[in-house]
Design a protein around this motif. Structure first.
Motif, PDB file in Angstrom:
ATOM      1  N   ALA A   1      48.309  28.776 -18.178  1.00  8.77           N
ATOM      2  CA  ALA A   1      47.395  29.912 -18.249  1.00  8.77           C
ATOM      3  C   ALA A   1      47.997  31.064 -19.046  1.00  8.77           C
ATOM      4  N   PRO A   2      47.158  32.014 -19.437  1.00  8.44           N
ATOM      5  CA  PRO A   2      47.700  33.260 -19.991  1.00  8.44           C
ATOM      6  C   PRO A   2      48.711  33.845 -19.012  1.00  8.44           C
ATOM      7  N   LEU A   3      49.739  34.488 -19.535  1.00  8.57           N
ATOM      8  CA  LEU A   3      50.848  34.932 -18.699  1.00  8.57           C
ATOM      9  C   LEU A   3      50.392  35.835 -17.565  1.00  8.57           C
ATOM     10  N   TRP A   4      49.412  36.717 -17.807  1.00 11.78           N
ATOM     11  CA  TRP A   4      48.992  37.642 -16.751  1.00 11.78           C
ATOM     12  C   TRP A   4      48.337  36.910 -15.587  1.00 11.78           C
ATOM     13  N   ILE A   5      47.637  35.810 -15.886  1.00 13.60           N
ATOM     14  CA  ILE A   5      47.041  35.019 -14.804  1.00 13.60           C
ATOM     15  C   ILE A   5      48.115  34.208 -14.093  1.00 13.60           C
ATOM     16  N   ALA A   6      49.042  33.631 -14.859  1.00  8.76           N
ATOM     17  CA  ALA A   6      50.124  32.855 -14.243  1.00  8.76           C
ATOM     18  C   ALA A   6      50.941  33.728 -13.292  1.00  8.76           C
ATOM     19  N   LYS A   7      51.249  34.952 -13.711  1.00  4.75           N
ATOM     20  CA  LYS A   7      52.015  35.855 -12.840  1.00  4.75           C
ATOM     21  C   LYS A   7      51.229  36.209 -11.580  1.00  4.75           C
ATOM     22  N   ALA A   8      49.925  36.409 -11.734  1.00  5.61           N
ATOM     23  CA  ALA A   8      49.096  36.733 -10.568  1.00  5.61           C
ATOM     24  C   ALA A   8      49.058  35.565  -9.595  1.00  5.61           C
ATOM     25  N   CYS A   9      48.944  34.351 -10.127  1.00 11.48           N
ATOM     26  CA  CYS A   9      48.914  33.170  -9.261  1.00 11.48           C
ATOM     27  C   CYS A   9      50.249  32.985  -8.542  1.00 11.48           C
ATOM     28  N   GLY A  10      51.340  33.249  -9.259  1.00  9.28           N
ATOM     29  CA  GLY A  10      52.646  33.168  -8.619  1.00  9.28           C
ATOM     30  C   GLY A  10      52.806  34.201  -7.515  1.00  9.28           C
ATOM     31  N   LYS A  11      52.284  35.399  -7.746  1.00 11.64           N
ATOM     32  CA  LYS A  11      52.342  36.463  -6.742  1.00 11.64           C
ATOM     33  C   LYS A  11      51.577  36.053  -5.487  1.00 11.64           C
ATOM     34  N   LEU A  12      50.372  35.512  -5.686  1.00 15.79           N
ATOM     35  CA  LEU A  12      49.563  35.068  -4.550  1.00 15.79           C
ATOM     36  C   LEU A  12      50.233  33.916  -3.815  1.00 15.79           C
ATOM     37  N   GLN A  13      50.691  32.925  -4.564  1.00 15.39           N
ATOM     38  CA  GLN A  13      51.304  31.753  -3.938  1.00 15.39           C
ATOM     39  C   GLN A  13      52.563  32.133  -3.171  1.00 15.39           C
ATOM     40  N   GLY A  14      53.272  33.145  -3.654  1.00 13.60           N
ATOM     41  CA  GLY A  14      54.479  33.594  -2.970  1.00 13.60           C
ATOM     42  C   GLY A  14      54.215  34.121  -1.577  1.00 13.60           C
ATOM     43  N   GLN A  15      53.008  34.607  -1.346  1.00  6.47           N
ATOM     44  CA  GLN A  15      52.650  35.111  -0.018  1.00  6.47           C
ATOM     45  C   GLN A  15      51.870  34.080   0.811  1.00  6.47           C
ATOM     46  N   MET A  16      51.474  32.980   0.193  1.00  8.20           N
ATOM     47  CA  MET A  16      50.658  31.991   0.894  1.00  8.20           C
ATOM     48  C   MET A  16      51.463  30.750   1.293  1.00  8.20           C
ATOM     49  N   THR A  17      52.034  30.073   0.320  1.00  9.35           N
ATOM     50  CA  THR A  17      52.728  28.813   0.599  1.00  9.35           C
ATOM     51  C   THR A  17      54.129  28.752   0.027  1.00  9.35           C
ATOM     52  N   SER A  18      54.482  29.659  -0.879  1.00  9.44           N
ATOM     53  CA  SER A  18      55.716  29.546  -1.671  1.00  9.44           C
ATOM     54  C   SER A  18      55.650  28.274  -2.520  1.00  9.44           C
ATOM     55  N   GLY A  19      56.810  27.733  -2.898  1.00 13.57           N
ATOM     56  CA  GLY A  19      56.829  26.596  -3.803  1.00 13.57           C
ATOM     57  C   GLY A  19      56.374  25.306  -3.144  1.00 13.57           C
ATOM     58  N   ALA A  20      55.933  24.379  -3.991  1.00 15.71           N
ATOM     59  CA  ALA A  20      55.515  23.062  -3.505  1.00 15.71           C
ATOM     60  C   ALA A  20      56.745  22.240  -3.107  1.00 15.71           C
ATOM     61  N   SER A  21      56.504  21.088  -2.506  1.00 17.05           N
ATOM     62  CA  SER A  21      57.582  20.216  -2.042  1.00 17.05           C
ATOM     63  C   SER A  21      58.605  19.953  -3.136  1.00 17.05           C
ATOM     64  N   SER A  22      59.873  20.202  -2.823  1.00 15.08           N
ATOM     65  CA  SER A  22      60.934  20.018  -3.813  1.00 15.08           C
ATOM     66  C   SER A  22      61.068  18.547  -4.219  1.00 15.08           C
ATOM     67  N   ILE A  23      60.929  17.633  -3.253  1.00 11.97           N
ATOM     68  CA  ILE A  23      61.046  16.202  -3.554  1.00 11.97           C
ATOM     69  C   ILE A  23      59.889  15.759  -4.442  1.00 11.97           C
TER      70      ILE A  23
END
Length: 397
Positions: A251-273
């Motif tokens: 995505a455009p960087l501004w959307i990617a950063k927004a999605c990362g911000k949201l995900q950081g408060q919801m689930t954090s990163g996906a399964s490492s494995i």
């Protein structure tokens, strides 16, 4: 009185998951149900991907990943997009999530405000409208028909756009119809979007690798569109990795950063494995993708020929994904003497109870005159399912 929030009360249960659950319950009772409602490949995850996951465990990838995903995986996505789609992205424009469904939800929640309109061609995947609802947006549907191969025209798109339009969400190849947009068709839609620079286009490309007509085409390929397109994809369909739960956006960087911000408060990163297994999927041998697509095409051709013999089923050849989406309105008003078929939901329930075949009503996808049948099952099971369907339909007068 204790009760759930208004947002949860307003949401609908997923009809596809509900039908799969009902068929599982019937199977548990000893009933021989053939499930054509499920939206996942029936193949096992390829061995080299499973081995990568085992190696990740041995290498102690057991800690939190960065919120947008390991750099190795984000770079693998970047390489994939360049190699297969000739699209240029950087790793910071990629956000890895717990499946493509979360990717869509992240993007929607990041750009849509209360009252914003999101245009969705109909038929559509069942979760689109509920995700828009969760974001407090308003879904604006563009109806299509079997005669137009379930694809919208530029004229329909232009008519649907209003000052409140914030986003456009579609899939190609499509769930549930199997239709896909050609480069020329996408360019014609892009010419409309060019007049409205504030609309974000969300392009769900999760079925990219299950394409029977040639190269996949993405709206992001057009230079005048790329900075407003969110490409949504993942490893679930093309690599038979549904349970690994890895999706991503480019995505455009501004959307990617927004999605990362949201995900950081919801689930954090996906399964490492699962992330490290996905690196192997994207970077590794792609022969399994080809062999699965070949098998799906053979199943499609066999199922299509058989389904055309079912009375009252009007169907066109799907060009991608693994679904058949017949129009069944010719059967409305018919009865077997005890059950009257008034709509696609009635027909879906009739087939489950009378033929022990699970399908999904088109009403779930915004197409009340259709049924969705998945051919992500063996040729033998598909043939038997259609034999049962035909027998049950022939009892309707």
């Amino acid at each position: 009185m204790l009760k759930v929030s208004d947002r949860i009360a307003a949401m609908e249960l997923s009809p596809t998951l509900a039908m799969s659950q009902k068929s599982r319950e019937m199977k548990a009772q000893g009933i021989d149900v053939i499930n054509l409602s499920v939206g996942e490949p029936d193949f096992d995850t390829p061995d080299h991907i499973k081995k990568a996951a085992q190696q990740a465990i041995d290498d102690n990838y057991s800690h939190y990943s960065p919120v947008p995903g390991f750099l190795e995986l984000r770079q693998a996505v970047v390489n994939k997009l360049k190699r297969e789609n000739d699209l240029d992205y950087t790793a910071d424009q990629i956000v890895v999530s717990n499946g493509a469904k979360q990717s869509i939800a992240n993007a929607m929640m990041s750009i849509v405000n209360k009252g914003d309109e999101v245009i969705i061609p109909s038929p559509f995947w069942v979760s689109y409208s509920e995700i828009v609802k969760l974001a407090e947006g308003t879904s604006i549907y563009i109806p299509t028909s079997i005669e137009q191969d379930f694809k919208i025209t530029p004229e329909q798109l232009e008519k649907a756009i209003t000052p409140k339009t914030k986003a456009f969400l579609f899939s190609s190849p499509s769930n549930p119809t199997g239709s896909l947009y050609s480069k020329e068709e996408l360019r014609a839609l892009a010419d409309v979007f060019a007049k409205y620079p504030d609309i974000v286009i969300m392009s769900d490309e999760i079925y990219e690798h299950i394409n029977y007509v040639g190269a996949h085409e993405s709206m992001a390929q057009f230079t005048d569109m790329k900075d407003r397109v969110v490409v949504i994809n993942g490893v679930s369909k093309g690599y038979a990795m549904t349970g690994w739960r890895i999706g991503y956006i480019a995505a455009p960087l501004w959307i990617a950063k927004a999605c990362g911000k949201l995900q950081g408060q919801m689930t954090s990163g996906a399964s490492s494995i699962a992330q490290m297994a996905s690196v192997a999927a994207l970077d590794g041998d792609q022969s399994s993708v080809v062999s699965m697509r070949t098998a799906f095409k053979k199943r499609r051709d066999l199922a299509l020929a058989q389904l055309k013999e079912v009375p009252g089923f009007e169907i066109r050849e799907p060009k991608g994904a693994f679904y058949l989406f017949p129009q069944v309105s010719q059967l409305f008003g018919k009865s077997n003497g005890s059950v009257c078929i008034n709509n696609a939901t009635d027909l879906s329930l009739y087939l489950l109870e009378s033929a022990n075949v699970a399908t999904v009503t088109g009403e779930a996808f915004g197409a009340p005159e259709c049924l969705r049948l998945s051919y992500a099952t063996s040729e033998e099971q598909m043939a038997e399912a259609i034999r049962r369907i035909k027998s049950a339909i022939e009892k309707l007068k």
